[in-house]
Design a protein around this motif. Structure first.
Motif, PDB file in Angstrom:
ATOM      1  N   GLU A  38       0.683  -1.258  -0.187  1.00 35.94           N
ATOM      2  CA  GLU A  38       0.434  -0.261  -0.315  1.00 35.94           C
ATOM      3  C   GLU A  38       1.184   1.815  -0.207  1.00 35.94           C
ATOM      4  O   GLU A  38       0.186   2.464  -0.111  1.00 35.94           O
ATOM      5  N   PHE A  39       2.378   1.174  -0.018  1.00 37.45           N
ATOM      6  CA  PHE A  39       2.764   2.093   0.543  1.00 37.45           C
ATOM      7  C   PHE A  39       4.332   2.088  -0.043  1.00 37.45           C
ATOM      8  O   PHE A  39       5.111   2.983  -0.729  1.00 37.45           O
ATOM      9  N   ILE A  40       4.409   1.251  -0.941  1.00 40.26           N
ATOM     10  CA  ILE A  40       5.919   1.368  -0.801  1.00 40.26           C
ATOM     11  C   ILE A  40       5.348   0.546  -3.275  1.00 40.26           C
ATOM     12  O   ILE A  40       4.854  -0.669  -2.901  1.00 40.26           O
ATOM     13  N   GLY A  41       6.752   0.846  -4.156  1.00 36.19           N
ATOM     14  CA  GLY A  41       5.990   0.940  -5.308  1.00 36.19           C
ATOM     15  C   GLY A  41       7.846   0.233  -5.535  1.00 36.19           C
ATOM     16  O   GLY A  41       8.574   0.637  -4.290  1.00 36.19           O
ATOM     17  N   ALA A  42       8.006   0.509  -6.863  1.00 34.81           N
ATOM     18  CA  ALA A  42       9.169   0.043  -7.299  1.00 34.81           C
ATOM     19  C   ALA A  42       9.082   1.329  -8.187  1.00 34.81           C
ATOM     20  O   ALA A  42       8.414   1.944  -9.486  1.00 34.81           O
ATOM     21  N   ASN A  43      10.337   2.248  -8.506  1.00 37.96           N
ATOM     22  CA  ASN A  43      10.688   3.268  -9.725  1.00 37.96           C
ATOM     23  C   ASN A  43      12.104   2.907 -10.080  1.00 37.96           C
ATOM     24  O   ASN A  43      13.107   2.657  -9.722  1.00 37.96           O
ATOM     25  N   LYS A  44      12.703   2.359 -11.182  1.00 38.26           N
ATOM     26  CA  LYS A  44      13.508   1.924 -12.239  1.00 38.26           C
ATOM     27  C   LYS A  44      14.139   1.419 -10.563  1.00 38.26           C
ATOM     28  O   LYS A  44      15.683   1.580 -10.982  1.00 38.26           O
ATOM     29  N   GLY A  45      14.020  -0.175 -10.584  1.00 38.90           N
ATOM     30  CA  GLY A  45      14.536  -0.892 -10.450  1.00 38.90           C
ATOM     31  C   GLY A  45      14.697  -0.067  -8.759  1.00 38.90           C
ATOM     32  O   GLY A  45      15.698  -0.906  -7.888  1.00 38.90           O
ATOM     33  N   GLN A  46      14.540   0.565  -8.031  1.00 43.22           N
ATOM     34  CA  GLN A  46      14.843   1.345  -6.728  1.00 43.22           C
ATOM     35  C   GLN A  46      13.393   1.104  -6.524  1.00 43.22           C
ATOM     36  O   GLN A  46      11.484   1.688  -6.492  1.00 43.22           O
ATOM     37  N   LEU A  47      13.622   0.450  -4.980  1.00 38.16           N
ATOM     38  CA  LEU A  47      12.151   1.101  -3.838  1.00 38.16           C
ATOM     39  C   LEU A  47      11.974   1.584  -3.614  1.00 38.16           C
ATOM     40  O   LEU A  47      12.581   2.746  -3.355  1.00 38.16           O
ATOM     41  N   GLU A  82      14.627  -1.757 -18.316  1.00 38.72           N
ATOM     42  CA  GLU A  82      15.574  -1.697 -19.303  1.00 38.72           C
ATOM     43  C   GLU A  82      15.840  -3.175 -19.172  1.00 38.72           C
ATOM     44  O   GLU A  82      17.300  -3.093 -20.024  1.00 38.72           O
ATOM     45  N   GLY A  83      15.594  -4.484 -19.190  1.00 35.83           N
ATOM     46  CA  GLY A  83      16.151  -5.766 -18.923  1.00 35.83           C
ATOM     47  C   GLY A  83      17.549  -5.896 -17.687  1.00 35.83           C
ATOM     48  O   GLY A  83      17.487  -6.727 -17.835  1.00 35.83           O
ATOM     49  N   ASN A  84      17.454  -5.291 -17.270  1.00 37.41           N
ATOM     50  CA  ASN A  84      18.639  -5.087 -16.237  1.00 37.41           C
ATOM     51  C   ASN A  84      17.427  -5.553 -14.886  1.00 37.41           C
ATOM     52  O   ASN A  84      16.148  -4.980 -14.133  1.00 37.41           O
ATOM     53  N   VAL A  85      17.977  -6.324 -13.980  1.00 38.72           N
ATOM     54  CA  VAL A  85      18.036  -6.673 -12.131  1.00 38.72           C
ATOM     55  C   VAL A  85      18.332  -6.023 -11.430  1.00 38.72           C
ATOM     56  O   VAL A  85      19.966  -5.988 -11.510  1.00 38.72           O
ATOM     57  N   ARG A  86      18.000  -4.806 -10.218  1.00 35.59           N
ATOM     58  CA  ARG A  86      18.299  -3.947  -9.370  1.00 35.59           C
ATOM     59  C   ARG A  86      18.990  -4.386  -8.154  1.00 35.59           C
ATOM     60  O   ARG A  86      17.696  -5.079  -7.628  1.00 35.59           O
ATOM     61  N   GLU A  87      19.843  -5.081  -6.964  1.00 38.62           N
ATOM     62  CA  GLU A  87      19.073  -4.743  -5.997  1.00 38.62           C
ATOM     63  C   GLU A  87      19.030  -3.919  -5.299  1.00 38.62           C
ATOM     64  O   GLU A  87      19.989  -2.784  -5.745  1.00 38.62           O
ATOM     65  N   SER A  88      18.028  -3.876  -4.478  1.00 42.19           N
ATOM     66  CA  SER A  88      17.111  -2.145  -3.832  1.00 42.19           C
ATOM     67  C   SER A  88      17.250  -2.174  -2.030  1.00 42.19           C
ATOM     68  O   SER A  88      16.808  -3.608  -1.769  1.00 42.19           O
ATOM     69  N   GLN A  89      17.076  -1.772  -1.207  1.00 43.01           N
ATOM     70  CA  GLN A  89      17.388  -1.545  -0.099  1.00 43.01           C
ATOM     71  C   GLN A  89      16.629  -0.317   0.319  1.00 43.01           C
ATOM     72  O   GLN A  89      15.977   0.813   0.250  1.00 43.01           O
ATOM     73  N   MET A  90      15.326  -0.542   1.641  1.00 40.73           N
ATOM     74  CA  MET A  90      15.307   0.822   2.822  1.00 40.73           C
ATOM     75  C   MET A  90      14.628  -0.148   3.537  1.00 40.73           C
ATOM     76  O   MET A  90      14.626  -0.631   4.129  1.00 40.73           O
TER      77      MET A  90
END
Length: 109
Positions: A38-47, A82-90
Motif C-alpha cells: 500500500e505504501f511502497i512501489g518500484a521506480n527504475k529498479g529501486q524501492l 530496461e531489462g536489468n535487475v537491480r538490488e534495492s534496500q529501504m
C-alpha cells in the motif's frame, strides 16, 4: 523513534506483509500487520515510498535488522524497465511507526 525499537519478532510474510509484536504504552505487546504494498512501489529498479505494489515485480524479498542501531531493512531485487535487475534496500523505520501497538505508515516524503 522507529517502530523496531519497541517491537519484537519483526518479519516479512508473503513478500509484502510486515508483521511484529508491538509494545503499547502500558507495556503489553500486540500482534500487528501492515501491507507494505500500500505504501511502497518500484521506480527504475529501486524501492520507493509513495507508490504501491512493489512485490509484483520483485524477487528475493527479505528483511533484516542491520547495523549498530538494528535498522529494519527491506531488501529486494527489482527490474529497472530496461531489462536489468537491480538490488534495492529501504529502511522501513523512515516511514513506519508503532502507534499504540499497531504498525502504521507516517507521511515521510
Amino acid at each position: 523513534m522507529g517502530f523496531h525499537m519497541s517491537s519484537k519478532g519483526i518479519n516479512i510474510r508473503d513478500k509484502h506483509i510486515l508483521t511484529a509484536y508491538c509494545q503499547r504504552p502500558s507495556g503489553q505487546s500486540r500482534y500487528s500487520e501492515l501491507d507494505l504494498n500500500e505504501f511502497i512501489g518500484a521506480n527504475k529498479g529501486q524501492l520507493a515510498w509513495g507508490s504501491n505494489n512493489f512485490s509484483k515485480n520483485s524477487r528475493d524479498v527479505n528483511f533484516q535488522l542491520e547495523g549498530p542501531e538494528n535498522n529494519p531493512m527491506l531488501h529486494a531485487q527489482l527490474e529497472d524497465g530496461e531489462g536489468n535487475v537491480r538490488e534495492s534496500q529501504m529502511n522501513l523505520a523512515d516511514c513506519i511507526k508503532n502507534e499504540d501497538g499497531h504498525l502504521s505508515f507516517m507521511e515521510c516524503f
